[in-house]
Design a protein around this motif. Structure first.
Motif, PDB file in Angstrom:
ATOM      1  N   VAL A  99       1.282  -1.159   0.573  1.00 60.71           N
ATOM      2  CA  VAL A  99       0.065  -0.091  -0.104  1.00 60.71           C
ATOM      3  C   VAL A  99       0.788   1.312   0.021  1.00 60.71           C
ATOM      4  O   VAL A  99       1.874   1.528   0.551  1.00 60.71           O
ATOM      5  N   VAL A 100       0.579   2.228  -0.838  1.00 59.63           N
ATOM      6  CA  VAL A 100       1.217   3.358  -0.875  1.00 59.63           C
ATOM      7  C   VAL A 100       0.473   4.144  -0.452  1.00 59.63           C
ATOM      8  O   VAL A 100      -0.756   4.880  -0.971  1.00 59.63           O
ATOM      9  N   ALA A 101       0.854   5.078   0.261  1.00 62.28           N
ATOM     10  CA  ALA A 101      -0.408   6.344   1.124  1.00 62.28           C
ATOM     11  C   ALA A 101       0.749   8.132   1.098  1.00 62.28           C
ATOM     12  O   ALA A 101       2.286   7.958   1.669  1.00 62.28           O
ATOM     13  N   SER A 102      -0.033   8.761   1.488  1.00 62.75           N
ATOM     14  CA  SER A 102       1.090   9.500   1.832  1.00 62.75           C
ATOM     15  C   SER A 102       1.402   9.895   3.852  1.00 62.75           C
ATOM     16  O   SER A 102       0.754   9.050   4.352  1.00 62.75           O
ATOM     17  N   ARG A 103       2.526  10.913   3.157  1.00 62.81           N
ATOM     18  CA  ARG A 103       2.675  10.727   4.951  1.00 62.81           C
ATOM     19  C   ARG A 103       1.857  11.619   5.694  1.00 62.81           C
ATOM     20  O   ARG A 103       1.809  11.420   7.190  1.00 62.81           O
ATOM     21  N   ARG A 104       1.573  11.994   5.240  1.00 62.36           N
ATOM     22  CA  ARG A 104       0.785  12.826   5.953  1.00 62.36           C
ATOM     23  C   ARG A 104      -1.211  12.474   6.387  1.00 62.36           C
ATOM     24  O   ARG A 104      -2.239  12.673   6.732  1.00 62.36           O
ATOM     25  N   ALA A 105      -1.403  10.810   5.595  1.00 57.57           N
ATOM     26  CA  ALA A 105      -2.732  10.220   6.170  1.00 57.57           C
ATOM     27  C   ALA A 105      -2.256  10.173   7.543  1.00 57.57           C
ATOM     28  O   ALA A 105      -1.484  10.136   8.351  1.00 57.57           O
ATOM     29  N   PRO A 106      -3.529  10.095   8.010  1.00 57.26           N
ATOM     30  CA  PRO A 106      -3.789   9.757   9.888  1.00 57.26           C
ATOM     31  C   PRO A 106      -3.439   8.587  10.158  1.00 57.26           C
ATOM     32  O   PRO A 106      -3.445   7.400   9.703  1.00 57.26           O
TER      33      PRO A 106
END
Length: 320
Positions: A99-106
């Motif tokens: 899974v690739v996600a933003s560092r800003r995700a909760p």
């Protein structure tokens, strides 16, 4: 006759593939909310499952398809909920999920992605940068890229919610659906317009992340340079043309709501329904708050789509 990518027979068959833990979720009338909002309010609760969102309905179909094809790995970009769901469904079937996600995700969502069995890669920037990185990984590793809403299984999995609504209380006349990439809106909308065409399907999106709503009104893809909303789960900037085409046929309206209304919706769901929800799940309540005359006297169903929320942020938002 609707001409979309979705198919009612496939949606009905999906119920045989999806783990029953995600199906037949509670649907109940919440009189306390109704009295406060001036209409009959029913809640469709999609959070009482291992991934705390509706996304498991779609990832069950995706993971089943991949294992049936003999695939062993998949990658997706996620604002948080899809990654958790794909991690859960993939892990049960022996799939390696990245899974690739933003560092800003909760942080709560990121932690649960790892806990549910997926490898997590973080990128600077927003969801669209995560989507670009996921596509690059898929090409490099020659694994399947799962794209929420673009992959029809994610839409048809969510569409099983529509089957449950269509077979329930015949008095409902409006369904309010959080609008992000469009999987839930197109899936539920398609089923309702096929089986219960008199039910109004209204999509709700934050004013700070308006790309799909603007696209629906303009009948063409409208992108935005940025987003500014606490509802991270619906904060996309680049609508998918095929999804927009489906949405144009199954939605009666698409509306934008302010951040203050989203927060008030979260507060009301806590105070009057005992539900801790993420901002995206409060969009339906926010829509009623902003236009009470439109919904006065109607029987409204709002889909509570997720409860993966950072508790520190949640307490800041709902504290009066």
């Amino acid at each position: 006759m609707l001409t979309t990518r979705l198919d009612l027979d496939r949606i009905r068959a999906a119920r045989r593939v999806i783990d029953p833990i995600f199906l037949d979720t509670p649907l109940y009338q919440c009189d306390a909310l109704g009295r406060r909002l001036g209409c009959t309010v029913s809640i469709k609760l999609e959070t009482a499952n291992p991934v705390r969102s509706f996304k498991g309905r779609g990832t069950e179909l995706v993971a089943s398809l991949l294992t049936g094809q003999g695939r062993t790995a998949a990658v997706c970009a996620s604002a948080g909920n899809l990654g958790q769901a794909l991690g859960w469904s993939g892990h049960r079937r022996g799939l390696d999920v990245t899974v690739v996600a933003s560092r800003r995700a909760p942080a709560a969502k990121l932690g649960r992605i790892r806990a549910l069995g997926a490898a997590l890669e973080l990128v600077d920037g927003d969801f669209e940068q995560a989507r670009e990185r996921a596509a690059s990984i898929a090409q490099q590793r020659r694994v399947r890229l799962i794209e929420d809403s673009r992959d029809i299984e994610t839409c048809e999995g969510a569409a099983t919610i529509g089957l449950e609504l269509a077979s329930a209380d015949s008095s409902l006349d409006t369904v309010l659906i959080a609008l992000g990439g469009g999987a839930m809106a197109t899936g539920v909308g398609y089923v309702l317009k096929t089986l219960s065409p008199d039910v109004q399907v209204i999509c709700v999106q934050p004013l700070g992340a308006p790309a799909m709503t603007r696209s629906w009104h303009e009948r063409r893809v409208i992108t935005t340079d940025s987003t500014d909303t606490i509802a991270d789960g619906v904060a996309g900037r680049y609508p998918i043309p095929a999804v927009l085409n489906d949405l144009l046929q199954v939605a009666d309206d698409a509306v934008l709501v302010r951040e203050a209304s989203i927060i008030e919706g979260m507060r009301m769901l806590l105070e009057h329904a005992g539900l801790v929800v993420e901002p995206s799940a409060a969009l339906g309540i926010a829509a009623v708050l902003e236009d009470p005359d439109r919904f006065a006297g109607r029987h409204v169903v709002t889909v509570i789509c997720g409860s993966n929320v950072d508790l520190d942020a949640y307490h800041r938002w709902v504290r009066r």
